[in-house]
Every structure is written in C-alpha cells, then in structure tokens.
Design a protein around this motif. Structure first.
Motif, mmCIF file in Angstrom:
data_model
loop_
_atom_site.group_PDB
_atom_site.id
_atom_site.type_symbol
_atom_site.label_atom_id
_atom_site.label_comp_id
_atom_site.label_asym_id
_atom_site.label_seq_id
_atom_site.Cartn_x
_atom_site.Cartn_y
_atom_site.Cartn_z
ATOM 1 N N LEU A 14 0.832 -1.209 0.000
ATOM 2 C CA LEU A 14 0.000 0.000 0.000
ATOM 3 C C LEU A 14 0.865 1.257 0.000
ATOM 4 O O LEU A 14 0.550 2.241 -0.683
ATOM 5 N N LEU A 15 1.951 1.234 0.739
ATOM 6 C CA LEU A 15 2.872 2.367 0.757
ATOM 7 C C LEU A 15 3.475 2.599 -0.629
ATOM 8 O O LEU A 15 3.598 3.744 -1.080
ATOM 9 N N CYS A 16 3.812 1.520 -1.329
ATOM 10 C CA CYS A 16 4.330 1.640 -2.693
ATOM 11 C C CYS A 16 3.305 2.280 -3.620
ATOM 12 O O CYS A 16 3.632 3.152 -4.428
ATOM 13 N N VAL A 17 2.065 1.853 -3.500
ATOM 14 C CA VAL A 17 1.004 2.426 -4.337
ATOM 15 C C VAL A 17 0.842 3.912 -4.046
ATOM 16 O O VAL A 17 0.732 4.734 -4.963
ATOM 17 N N VAL A 18 0.871 4.286 -2.778
ATOM 18 C CA VAL A 18 0.750 5.700 -2.404
ATOM 19 C C VAL A 18 1.922 6.495 -2.966
ATOM 20 O O VAL A 18 1.740 7.605 -3.492
ATOM 21 N N LEU A 19 3.137 5.948 -2.889
ATOM 22 C CA LEU A 19 4.316 6.646 -3.412
ATOM 23 C C LEU A 19 4.247 6.821 -4.935
ATOM 24 O O LEU A 19 4.767 7.795 -5.473
ATOM 25 N N ILE A 20 3.627 5.892 -5.610
ATOM 26 C CA ILE A 20 3.525 5.984 -7.069
ATOM 27 C C ILE A 20 2.409 6.935 -7.485
ATOM 28 O O ILE A 20 2.570 7.736 -8.401
ATOM 29 N N VAL A 21 1.282 6.872 -6.798
ATOM 30 C CA VAL A 21 0.098 7.633 -7.213
ATOM 31 C C VAL A 21 0.155 9.087 -6.756
ATOM 32 O O VAL A 21 -0.290 9.984 -7.482
ATOM 33 N N SER A 22 0.705 9.364 -5.566
ATOM 34 C CA SER A 22 0.656 10.726 -5.030
ATOM 35 C C SER A 22 1.340 11.773 -5.916
ATOM 36 O O SER A 22 0.786 12.855 -6.102
ATOM 37 N N PRO A 23 2.520 11.541 -6.498
ATOM 38 C CA PRO A 23 3.091 12.564 -7.378
ATOM 39 C C PRO A 23 2.243 12.821 -8.622
ATOM 40 O O PRO A 23 2.134 13.948 -9.082
ATOM 41 N N VAL A 24 1.640 11.764 -9.145
ATOM 42 C CA VAL A 24 0.807 11.921 -10.335
ATOM 43 C C VAL A 24 -0.396 12.792 -10.019
ATOM 44 O O VAL A 24 -0.781 13.667 -10.798
ATOM 45 N N ALA A 26 -0.618 14.939 -7.439
ATOM 46 C CA ALA A 26 -0.172 16.259 -6.989
ATOM 47 C C ALA A 26 0.265 17.149 -8.152
ATOM 48 O O ALA A 26 0.125 18.368 -8.087
ATOM 49 N N LEU A 27 0.772 16.550 -9.221
ATOM 50 C CA LEU A 27 1.303 17.323 -10.341
ATOM 51 C C LEU A 27 0.469 17.118 -11.601
ATOM 52 O O LEU A 27 0.994 16.882 -12.687
ATOM 53 N N ARG A 28 -0.836 17.235 -11.479
ATOM 54 C CA ARG A 28 -1.707 17.055 -12.642
ATOM 55 C C ARG A 28 -1.362 18.061 -13.731
ATOM 56 O O ARG A 28 -1.149 19.229 -13.476
ATOM 57 N N GLY A 29 -1.304 17.580 -14.957
ATOM 58 C CA GLY A 29 -1.056 18.448 -16.097
ATOM 59 C C GLY A 29 0.397 18.846 -16.282
ATOM 60 O O GLY A 29 0.721 19.592 -17.196
ATOM 61 N N ALA A 30 1.285 18.374 -15.432
ATOM 62 C CA ALA A 30 2.703 18.716 -15.555
ATOM 63 C C ALA A 30 3.330 17.915 -16.696
ATOM 64 O O ALA A 30 2.913 16.799 -16.984
ATOM 65 N N GLU A 31 4.310 18.512 -17.342
ATOM 66 C CA GLU A 31 5.027 17.814 -18.405
ATOM 67 C C GLU A 31 6.308 17.240 -17.819
ATOM 68 O O GLU A 31 7.041 17.919 -17.113
ATOM 69 N N PHE A 32 6.552 15.984 -18.119
ATOM 70 C CA PHE A 32 7.753 15.323 -17.642
ATOM 71 C C PHE A 32 8.657 15.068 -18.838
ATOM 72 O O PHE A 32 8.349 14.255 -19.690
ATOM 73 N N GLY A 33 9.767 15.794 -18.912
ATOM 74 C CA GLY A 33 10.705 15.626 -20.017
ATOM 75 C C GLY A 33 11.845 14.721 -19.609
ATOM 76 O O GLY A 33 12.078 14.471 -18.428
#
Length: 110
Positions: A14-24, A26-33
């Motif tokens: 569950l901690l892994c899932v939270v670590l993966i999902v939370s940045p996505v 938190a940073l909606r619409g951000a471009e990742f280059g």
C-alpha cells in the motif's frame, strides 16, 4: 508466512502504491521531459546558442525517423533485464562461493 509478515507485506505494498500515485495526483497536467531535453535546454542557456546534437541515433537512421515509444520502452526493458541478470548472476556466484567455502572449512575441522 505468519499473520504479522502478511500484514507487513500488505502495508508495504500500500505504501508503494501511495508513493507511485501521489506525485501523479499532486502534479496534474505537468510535463515530464527526459534528461536529453533538460540537457539541451541547459546547454542553450549557458552558451546562448541552440544546442545541435552531434549525431543521429542509430535506430533513428535505420527507421528513417524517430523511434516509436513502444519500441523505445521495449529496448529499455530489455536493457534493464540484461543488467539485472548480470548482477543477479554475480551475486549468486558470490553467495554460492561463500557457502562452498563454509562447507570446506567445516570438513577440514572434522
């Protein structure tokens, strides 16, 4: 596996899932280059001129254009798999060598 171990595994997953999902989230619409893009921008910033690559990647020359994202991901995964295989092979060899040395020492003491 005991109940305590199962609970620890579930909590860690569950901690892994939270670590993966939370940045996505938190940073909606951000471009990742990629690092290539960031490097080109930094070189242009320092020199004052636009960065021009020295050569074209081999696959781009062979395909006559940019490598499709799916192929790029596949090649990256294959490269990762080969690297993990090499590391696992050598770690396994070291562990097995240590076991064999312990067996030899035990036999010599007898």
């Amino acid at each position: 596996m005991t109940k305590k171990n199962k609970a620890i595994v579930v909590v860690l997953l569950l901690l892994c899932v939270v670590l993966i999902v939370s940045p996505v989230l938190a940073l909606r619409g951000a471009e990742f280059g990629g690092s290539d893009d960031a490097g080109s921008v930094k070189v242009a910033e320092i020199t004052g001129e636009e960065y021009e690559p020295w050569f074209t990647p081999v696959f781009e020359q062979m395909l006559g254009g940019e490598v499709p994202g799916e192929l790029e991901s596949l090649l990256f995964c294959v490269q990762t798999g080969i690297g993990v295989g090499v590391i696992a092979f050598f770690l396994g060899r070291f562990v097995e060598r240590k076991k064999q040395e312990a067996i030899r020492e035990k036999e010599q003491k007898q």
